[in-house]
Scaffold this active site. Structure first.
Site, mmCIF file in Angstrom:
data_model
loop_
_atom_site.group_PDB
_atom_site.id
_atom_site.type_symbol
_atom_site.label_atom_id
_atom_site.label_comp_id
_atom_site.label_asym_id
_atom_site.label_seq_id
_atom_site.Cartn_x
_atom_site.Cartn_y
_atom_site.Cartn_z
ATOM 1 N N ASP A 7 20.944 -19.717 75.455
ATOM 2 C CA ASP A 7 19.656 -19.377 75.851
ATOM 3 C C ASP A 7 19.596 -18.343 76.817
ATOM 4 O O ASP A 7 19.351 -18.655 78.058
ATOM 5 C CB ASP A 7 18.652 -20.740 76.176
ATOM 6 C CG ASP A 7 17.220 -20.048 76.182
ATOM 7 O OD1 ASP A 7 16.989 -19.241 75.962
ATOM 8 O OD2 ASP A 7 16.356 -21.110 76.730
ATOM 9 N N GLU A 8 19.733 -17.046 76.403
ATOM 10 C CA GLU A 8 19.699 -15.906 77.420
ATOM 11 C C GLU A 8 20.543 -15.955 78.601
ATOM 12 O O GLU A 8 20.280 -15.981 79.776
ATOM 13 C CB GLU A 8 18.135 -15.532 77.897
ATOM 14 C CG GLU A 8 17.192 -15.264 76.616
ATOM 15 C CD GLU A 8 15.884 -14.709 77.177
ATOM 16 O OE1 GLU A 8 15.772 -14.779 78.487
ATOM 17 O OE2 GLU A 8 14.973 -14.356 76.344
ATOM 18 N N PRO A 9 22.056 -16.334 78.026
ATOM 19 C CA PRO A 9 22.889 -16.642 79.179
ATOM 20 C C PRO A 9 23.233 -15.429 80.190
ATOM 21 O O PRO A 9 23.870 -15.633 81.260
ATOM 22 C CB PRO A 9 24.171 -17.102 78.376
ATOM 23 C CG PRO A 9 23.968 -16.235 77.226
ATOM 24 C CD PRO A 9 22.525 -16.403 76.887
#
Length: 493
Positions: free
Chosen positions: A128-130
């Site tokens: 998740d949007e790393p």
């Protein structure tokens, strides 16, 4: 039988939004969808959310996990699904192909099998949007490897051609020193990892998924006006070589395409994984401006897709952030993070958008099971000298973002803001009588304390319950927001 909510309870106007199926062709794309996040203390039951999606002809949904109850609810719905893998799993999936194979088997295989009850899973969003800048580099070593192992596991399960792997990329992974698209590039610290990711995506014919956030760009860039973010005709153009930009969306999108081209991947497909405008928790985060933004976005995409003689390139898919408000979403980037929803937490539409497509108002969630029409407020007959400290502790475990600066309840005078904090805690704890004690300062009432646009909500019945520890006050002690919130709760005017 559902508990009837009193007429005095504030209800936002209904809306029609760009998620109707008839809109998909106007963006010259495969479709428009929504993000369905579930970071809520009392989320709507999955079957109820699927009813909401179907009632509003929303044909695509992006999830942040692979909850089997959610996927079971989506079975046979004909809604196309992106399943999410949280950042916390990246390390294990990177280090073990067997772990990736187990994840695919346990979470996908039974749902994508042929048959009327199958789930139409298009993508697996690994992480998740790393690459979000605030995370630092903690996920860099694991993201591409995890994506590769998941992709290999999909092929082993004979669904690799049907289900593709994507990695959601945050809006801050791209930058331009001049603020203009022609200087677009990856953020230096993530350049190498993103180049590796793009090579992987290109090899597997998978699209690049990225967030575009005109709201956050407006907050962080003094050179971008509100007019520019909202597609207003009065916006001052920004010129870049032979191009002129009239809105933040085009500016951001072209910055991304230039960065991709400079990295050697000019033809990779692009999916906008998140875009929207919040409705609370900050200045200019309102339902009225969210409505204006979505109207502007829809109109602009329609104009670009039908322009002649050569329509301009557009993302293949766009996912609106988000379907519902989430009162437990991380607020590290701002209190507005809990208020992206097109619908309130209980599935009630917030505003109206006309898309000139014969559109209709969105249908609200039906037959929502609410808790009793009761609220917890401060007892004015008690000694209130310690009330702010007690409310501060309540806010460490509940959601008080509406009383933050710019929020819909920011103008509540003391001790009304204390009551708001008490009620938020009380509703999150299923109206348990003890949760309205607050050292004897709390009082349960059947009179709705909502004021103007400040809504004191009533919770919904759900099988999900949260555990609040008495030590939760510590969470606020390490948060930079504590000083601001203390001031808000202590106001006496």
């Amino acid at each position: 039988m559902a508990t009837e909510i009193p007429k005095s309870r504030l209800v936002f106007p209904a809306l029609a939004v760009l998620l109707v199926a008839s809109f998909t062709y106007t963006v010259n794309a495969q479709g428009i969808g929504v993000n369905w996040g579930r970071a809520a203390s009392h989320p709507l039951p999955p079957p109820k959310v699927v009813e909401l999606l179907k009632a509003n002809s929303i044909a695509k949904v992006k999830l942040f996990d692979a909850d089997p109850l959610v996927l079971e609810s989506l079975s046979g719905s004909n809604i196309h699904v992106t399943v999410g893998i949280p950042n916390s799993m990246l390390r294990s999936l990177n280090s073990s192909l067997k772990a990736a194979e187990s994840w695919v088997h346990d979470n996908l295989t039974r749902f994508v099998s042929d048959g009327a009850s199958r789930v139409l899973i298009d993508y697996i969003a690994v992480g998740d949007e790393p690459f979000l800048q605030s995370y630092g580099e903690q996920f860099y070593p694991f993201t591409v490897g995890a994506a590769a192992n998941i992709q290999a596991s999909l092929y082993k399960a004979n669904i690799g051609e049907k289900v593709k792997v994507v990695v959601p990329c945050s809006f801050d992974a791209f930058r331009s020193e001049s603020g203009l698209p022609s200087d677009g590039q990856f953020r230096p610290d993530v350049n190498r990892t993103l180049t590796e990711l793009l090579a992987f995506l290109s090899k597997n014919r998978s699209p690049f998924m990225v967030t575009i956030s005109p709201f956050q760009s407006y907050l962080e860039n003094k050179n971008l006006s509100l007019d520019f973010a909202l597609f207003r005709d009065s916006a001052r153009s920004r010129n870049d070589t032979h191009k002129s930009y009239k809105n933040s969306f085009d500016l951001s999108y072209n910055t991304i395409t230039v960065a991709l081209s400079n990295a050697g991947f000019p033809r990779v497909g692009i999916i906008v994984g998140r875009i929207g405008w919040p409705t609370d928790g900050a200045a200019n985060a309102t339902s009225a401006l969210a409505e204006e933004f979505l109207k502007g976005l829809v109109g602009h995409l329609h104009s670009r897709s039908t322009s002649s003689p050569n329509p301009q390139p557009l993302p293949s898919e766009i996912y609106i952030s988000s379907l519902l408000d989430e009162d437990m979403r991380n607020t590290a980037t701002g209190n507005f993070e809990r208020h992206w929803g097109v619908f309130t937490f209980d599935g009630q539409a917030k505003y109206q958008v006309d898309f000139n497509q014969g559109s209709r108002k969105l249908v609200n969630a039906q037959d929502v099971q609410y808790l009793s029409s009761k609220w917890c407020v401060i007892n004015n007959n008690k000694d209130l000298s310690n009330a702010s400290a007690v409310a501060l502790e309540a806010c460490s475990a509940a959601d008080c973002t509406e009383i933050s600066s710019g929020g819909s309840c920011f103008n509540l005078s003391w001790p009304g803001n204390i009551s708001y904090a008490f009620n938020s805690y009380y509703q999150q704890h299923d109206q348990n009588e003890q949760s309205c004690d607050f050292s004897g300062l709390g009082l349960i009432t059947t009179v709705d304390p909502s004021v103007d646009t400040c809504r004191f909500y009533v919770g919904i019945k759900t099988s999900f319950s949260i555990s609040i520890h008495k030590s939760a006050f510590f969470c606020w002690m390490i948060s930079p927001a504590v000083t601001i919130l203390w001031c808000l709760l202590s106001r006496r005017w």
